[in-house]
Design a protein around this motif. Structure first.
Motif, mmCIF file in Angstrom:
data_model
loop_
_atom_site.group_PDB
_atom_site.id
_atom_site.type_symbol
_atom_site.label_atom_id
_atom_site.label_comp_id
_atom_site.label_asym_id
_atom_site.label_seq_id
_atom_site.Cartn_x
_atom_site.Cartn_y
_atom_site.Cartn_z
ATOM 1 N N GLY A 75 0.787 -1.224 0.000
ATOM 2 C CA GLY A 75 0.000 0.000 0.000
ATOM 3 C C GLY A 75 0.819 1.273 0.000
ATOM 4 N N LEU A 76 2.040 1.203 -0.493
ATOM 5 C CA LEU A 76 2.835 2.421 -0.620
ATOM 6 C C LEU A 76 3.070 2.695 -2.103
ATOM 7 C CD1 LEU A 76 5.421 1.795 2.223
ATOM 8 C CD2 LEU A 76 3.577 3.461 2.246
ATOM 9 N N ASP A 77 3.563 3.871 -2.374
ATOM 10 C CA ASP A 77 3.803 4.265 -3.750
ATOM 11 C C ASP A 77 5.194 3.785 -4.165
ATOM 12 O OD1 ASP A 77 4.320 5.591 -6.121
ATOM 13 O OD2 ASP A 77 3.156 7.352 -5.521
ATOM 14 N N PHE B 217 8.464 9.137 6.365
ATOM 15 C CA PHE B 217 7.218 8.388 6.420
ATOM 16 C C PHE B 217 6.587 8.430 7.810
ATOM 17 C CE2 PHE B 217 9.471 6.844 2.813
ATOM 18 C CZ PHE B 217 8.486 6.571 1.870
ATOM 19 N N SER B 218 5.282 8.287 7.821
ATOM 20 C CA SER B 218 4.551 8.252 9.086
ATOM 21 C C SER B 218 4.695 6.869 9.720
ATOM 22 C CB SER B 218 3.094 8.534 8.814
ATOM 23 O OG SER B 218 2.546 7.453 8.080
ATOM 24 N N GLY B 219 4.235 6.766 10.968
ATOM 25 C CA GLY B 219 4.342 5.506 11.690
ATOM 26 C C GLY B 219 3.697 4.340 10.954
ATOM 27 N N GLY B 220 2.496 4.575 10.459
ATOM 28 C CA GLY B 220 1.788 3.512 9.755
ATOM 29 C C GLY B 220 2.530 3.111 8.492
ATOM 30 N N GLN B 221 3.064 4.104 7.801
ATOM 31 C CA GLN B 221 3.788 3.814 6.565
ATOM 32 C C GLN B 221 5.075 3.071 6.849
ATOM 33 O OE1 GLN B 221 3.885 7.861 5.220
ATOM 34 N NE2 GLN B 221 2.414 7.423 3.597
ATOM 35 N N ARG C 45 4.444 -0.405 7.179
ATOM 36 C CA ARG C 45 4.254 -1.020 5.854
ATOM 37 C C ARG C 45 5.609 -1.337 5.214
ATOM 38 N NH1 ARG C 45 -1.028 -0.347 4.126
ATOM 39 N NH2 ARG C 45 -2.201 1.062 5.469
ATOM 40 N N ILE D 136 -5.098 4.514 12.208
ATOM 41 C CA ILE D 136 -4.011 3.994 11.388
ATOM 42 C C ILE D 136 -3.860 2.489 11.626
ATOM 43 C CG2 ILE D 136 -1.549 4.237 10.850
ATOM 44 C CD1 ILE D 136 -3.227 6.732 10.287
ATOM 45 N N GLN D 137 -4.074 2.098 12.884
ATOM 46 C CA GLN D 137 -4.008 0.690 13.259
ATOM 47 C C GLN D 137 -4.930 -0.153 12.372
ATOM 48 O OE1 GLN D 137 -5.696 -0.438 17.195
ATOM 49 N NE2 GLN D 137 -3.568 -0.608 17.785
ATOM 50 N N GLN E 10 -6.001 0.506 9.407
ATOM 51 C CA GLN E 10 -5.482 0.434 8.035
ATOM 52 C C GLN E 10 -4.412 -0.648 7.925
ATOM 53 O OE1 GLN E 10 -3.922 4.348 7.306
ATOM 54 N NE2 GLN E 10 -5.915 5.303 7.000
ATOM 55 N N ASN F 169 -5.782 -4.230 8.303
ATOM 56 C CA ASN F 169 -6.443 -4.681 7.074
ATOM 57 C C ASN F 169 -5.426 -5.089 6.016
ATOM 58 O OD1 ASN F 169 -8.945 -4.394 8.145
ATOM 59 N ND2 ASN F 169 -9.489 -2.540 7.028
ATOM 60 N N THR F 170 -4.369 -4.304 5.900
ATOM 61 C CA THR F 170 -3.337 -4.661 4.924
ATOM 62 C C THR F 170 -2.708 -6.005 5.281
ATOM 63 O OG1 THR F 170 -2.856 -2.345 4.498
ATOM 64 C CG2 THR F 170 -1.177 -3.925 3.865
#
Ligand code: SF4
Ligand code: SF4
Lengths: 446, 388
Positions: A172-174, A185-189, A192, A219-220, A222, A225-226
């Motif tokens: 789910g990243l670019d 990047f943010s914590g969620g990223q 990932r 964010i958790q 998200q 789910n991934t």
């Protein structure tokens, strides 16, 4: 876009073999007490010589057996210090087990060495709680993801880059972020990125150690789910270690509960949450604040604190706090008599009340009704040892340290004689939900 | 609840002046705390809840500064600005001095409990000694009396064997026991209000349960009011009477606890509740909130939640909603800052759904990580330095 890497899909793995993916048999991990120069030395002026080498070891994980089936998520839950992270690391052989065997696809990991072990290692990956510190800030995202592939000699530069980019997209990243540094990047990223890195060597099994605990609720969801999507897509098996029972309930197929180095209960998720059979699991579940104001939880259901793993209680490790500690057989106590005695014994041990007169203690703890027979005698002696209005040999209760005396006096015949103290419990039960196995380490089920 | 509030916060604004720009960490919040109630201040990291609670006692440190608003406690002005002669803002005369806040208000009237007790306890002194000294100084007791009082307080907050533990150092206490010590310290001067900033977040769930129980008991016994700062809606449901939900520096919903959960009026609160896995039932599919909270340096126009809101319409981009009373909760106001409620009357119903917004027909992928991709990917760490 050139897709040169070959990410295996779930079908590709099915034929592999039957039986559990991972099996733990009697796995223990003990740590030497304290490291450093004087770590193991104990100073005790009451003995001679006053300095001794402390051979006590912290039994972080003690004789744990578990099976994990291919494709499932086994939730491993427990409070801090229960040994769940140590167990996770031992499975990965980041820590050497002190005892026991770990089988992966039927092969004992301890028997493997060299190239074979390296290969097996690539099939087991781990992601950690703190995505900040587990990503090297000086490395670009692409390098981070490719690192394990390089270590395992997978692909050439081009192939690795293509795979890294593909994985970025999968988590789910670019893919265009391939050249950025993690701090952007943010914590969620970041979590990932960790996922992409773990998946880069195409593992079958991922140990996830508190992967979402550092993230905010929105964010958790998200990231969870991934993780679920990736599990389906790649046919992954997860050992999901967490302290958060809500997350565990959401993500797991089966759940194992740990307390002080022991697995105390294992069952399918619905069975565990709806029909818990171990008093510790029940206490845990009752303690969680439920996001529903009409549901007033029982909350502070557990007394006291977790004992030191250096010197854990014999038998059932939960017994020093268990609200259902079983009465010793030597005395024929009624339920009520035992409940009073148990509460009094613990109050004395923890010194939770101020010394009061004997009559007052009898009223407060026993409703003026001491147990009959020998048990009553023992209680009476203990009360006398701490009561403010008994004098023995001219010493007041304060002076003779009645607390310690009373504590010994009560623990010896009661706590230590309970079956809970004498045998380590292990029972298989019939589940009320589903048809899976239900294990509970509690003598209530004897 | 008709009586005067114990604490009244009006239009409070706290900003951090950083090189990257002005972080509007708290941007015009108003709420009240009445006697004997537990008021929740809830939000995710970066929402501004901690800064808000620290602003009440003027504990904000540079580069942060309270730039507007009024904080009144028992009729006294803890913070207040007025227009000066040249049109500039200046502190009001009746505003208490730093000295007065420190000696008269802090500890005695309003106490604070932080998440990490080690920050509040000095590691080189015994726990008992610190508590005793605190009581001695604040209540003017003799050393002996203060010692006795300290031991009583330790016992009161459930520290076993308090005489013995009195002599021990903070590191000899577990996290839960240290938090109990802080509660003892907070209660020692019988304050009317305690600000608790995520006091149970670092604790294990069974220990958290014990602490919540303890707070409940003590609150009943002493009638102390609490401001409970937390990210955990479970804890909110468990102990709060009324709740303020914060998003990006603002209060977006304000309601008694039951109404907040059962008659939710703000889409953000709703989305939060739906994104949470639950301990009491199995949720098969989580509905995450799309995207991340933007930075408080340059918040979105109009309603700050509009880039993530499933109900967003064109008007939400233009109109910035202040919290308004949208329902009556048994005689108490239920406020929400969302223009879809009729009282706002800005043409929400006629306004077209926002481009790219979700139409609620399930066309959205619930797992929509792409939305986390902002031009600046670090978008979800708003006020990472200045925020919380
Ligand atoms: S074995 Fe005994 S002490 Fe352990 S959980 Fe069961 S009843 Fe409690
Ligand atoms: S004002 Fe609009 S964008 Fe904001 S919460 Fe309400 S519906 Fe959503």
């Amino acid at each position: 876009m050139a897709v040169s890497s070959d990410l295996r899909t779930s079908e590709a793995r099915d034929a592999d073999r039957d039986g559990p993916l991972l099996e733990l048999e009697g796995v223990s991990k003990y740590f030497g007490q304290g490291s450093g120069l004087f770590g193991g030395l104990q100073f005790d002026p009451d003995t001679f010589p006053p300095i001794s080498v402390d051979r006590e070891r912290v039994k972080a994980v003690d004789d744990v057996s578990l099976e994990i089936q291919p494709g499932e998520t086994l939730g491993l839950v427990g409070e801090s210090g229960c040994g769940k992270s140590t167990l996770g690391r031992t499975i990965l052989r980041l820590l050497e087990p002190t005892d026991g065997d770990i089988y992966f696809r039927g092969e004992n990991l301890a028997d493997l060495s060299g190239e074979k072990l390296r290969q097996k290692r690539s099939e087991i990956q781990m992601i950690f709680q703190d995505p900040q510190s587990s990503l090297d800030p000086r490395m670009k995202v692409g390098q981070i993801i490719e690192e394990p592939m390089r270590a395992h000699g997978m692909g050439d530069d081009e192939g690795r880059e293509a795979r890294a980019k593909e994985l970025l997209e999968k988590v789910g990243l670019d893919p265009r972020h391939y050249n950025r540094y993690p701090h952007a990047f943010s914590g969620g990223q970041r979590q990932r990125i960790n996922l992409a890195r773990a998946l880069s060597v195409d593992p079958d099994f991922v140990v996830c150690d508190e992967p979402v605990s550092a993230l905010d609720v929105s964010i958790q969801a998200q990231v969870l789910n991934t993780m679920e999507r990736l599990q389906d897509e790649f046919g992954l098996t997860y050992l999901f270690i967490a302290h958060d029972l809500s997350v565990i309930r959401h993500i797991s197929d089966r759940v194992a509960v740990m307390y002080l180095g022991h697995i105390v209960e294992v069952a399918e998720k619905e069975e565990l949450f709806e029909n818990p059979q171990h008093p510790y699991t029940k206490a845990l579940l009752e303690s969680i604040p439920v996001p529903d104001p009409r549901e007033s939880g029982a909350r502070g259901v557990l007394e006291g604190e977790v004992p030191s793993p250096q010197n854990p209680p014999s038998g059932c490790r939960f017994r020093t706090r268990c609200p259902q500690l079983i009465a010793p057989e030597a005395y024929e106590l009624t339920e009520e008599e035992w409940a009073h005695t148990r509460a009094f014994m613990r109050a004395v041990k923890r010194r939770t009340f101020e010394p009061i007169a004997a009559a007052e203690m009898r009223r407060e703890f026993f409703d003026d009704d001491l147990p009959r027979g020998d048990a009553g005698e023992i209680v009476r002696d203990a009360i006398d040892a701490i009561a403010t209005d008994t004098e023995r040999g001219g010493e007041s209760a304060d002076e003779r340290d009645g607390w310690a005396e009373a504590t010994d006096h009560l623990l010896e015949p009661f706590a230590e004689q309970s079956i809970c103290a004498r045998e380590r419990p292990a029972y298989d039960l019939e589940p009320a939900y589903g048809s899976g196995e239900h294990f509970a380490a509690c003598h209530r089920h004897r | 609840m008709s009586s005067e509030p114990l604490l009244r916060v009006e239009n409070l604004k706290t900003q951090f002046f950083t090189e990257a720009g002005t972080v509007r960490a708290v941007d015009g919040i108003s709420f009240e705390v009445y006697e004997g109630e537990i008021v929740g201040l809830v939000g995710e990291s970066g929402a501004g809840k901690s800064v808000a609670s620290m602003s009440l006692l003027r504990l904000v440190e540079r580069p942060g500064e309270i730039v507007a608003g009024e904080v009144t406690y028992k009729g006294e002005t803890l913070f207040g600005l007025e227009d000066g002669p040249n049109g500039d803002l200046r502190k009001r005369d009746e505003m208490l001095s730093n000295e007065e806040i420190r000696t008269r208000i802090r500890g005695n009237e309003i106490a604070v409990i932080f998440q990490d007790p080690m920050e509040s306890l000095n590691p080189v002194f015994t726990v008992g000694g610190q508590l005793r000294e605190f009581i001695e100084l604040n209540r003017g007791l003799s050393e002996d009396e203060a010692r006795r009082e300290a031991i009583d307080m330790l016992r009161e907050v459930g520290i076993p064997d308090p005489e013995q533990r009195y002599e021990e150092y903070p590191h000899q206490f577990s996290g839960g026991m240290r938090q109990r010590v802080l509660i003892a310290m907070a209660l020692a001067c019988e304050p009317s209000l305690i600000i608790a900033d995520e006091p149970t977040t670092a604790l294990d769930v069974t220990v958290e349960g014990q602490i919540l129980d303890l707070v409940d008991d003590l609150q009943k016994k002493y009638g102390t009011s609490f401001i409970w700062v937390t990210h955990d809606l479970g804890v909110v449901a468990e102990i709060c009477d009324r709740v303020n939900v914060m998003y990006l520096g603002e209060i977006v919903e304000q309601a008694p606890v039951d109404e907040l959960f059962y008659d939710t009026k703000h889409p953000y609160t709703q989305a939060l509740l739906e994104s949470m896995p639950r301990p009491d039932r199995t949720v098969a599919d989580l509905e995450p909130i799309e995207g991340v909270m933007p930075e408080a340096i340059n918040p979105p126009s109009g309603c700050r939640f509009h880039p993530r809101c499933p109900d967003a319409r064109a008007v939400c981009k233009r109109v910035h909603p202040e919290p308004k009373v949208v329902a009556d909760a048994d005689g108490e106001p239920h406020r929400a800052a969302c223009v879809k409620h009729d009282v706002f009357d800005v043409g929400y119903d006629e306004s077209p759904p926002l481009e790219g917004a979700v139409d609620g027909e399930g066309s959205r992928r619930t797992d929509e990580p792409q939305s986390e991709l902002a031009a600046n990917p670090a978008g979800d760490e708003p006020g990472g330095d200045g925020g919380e």
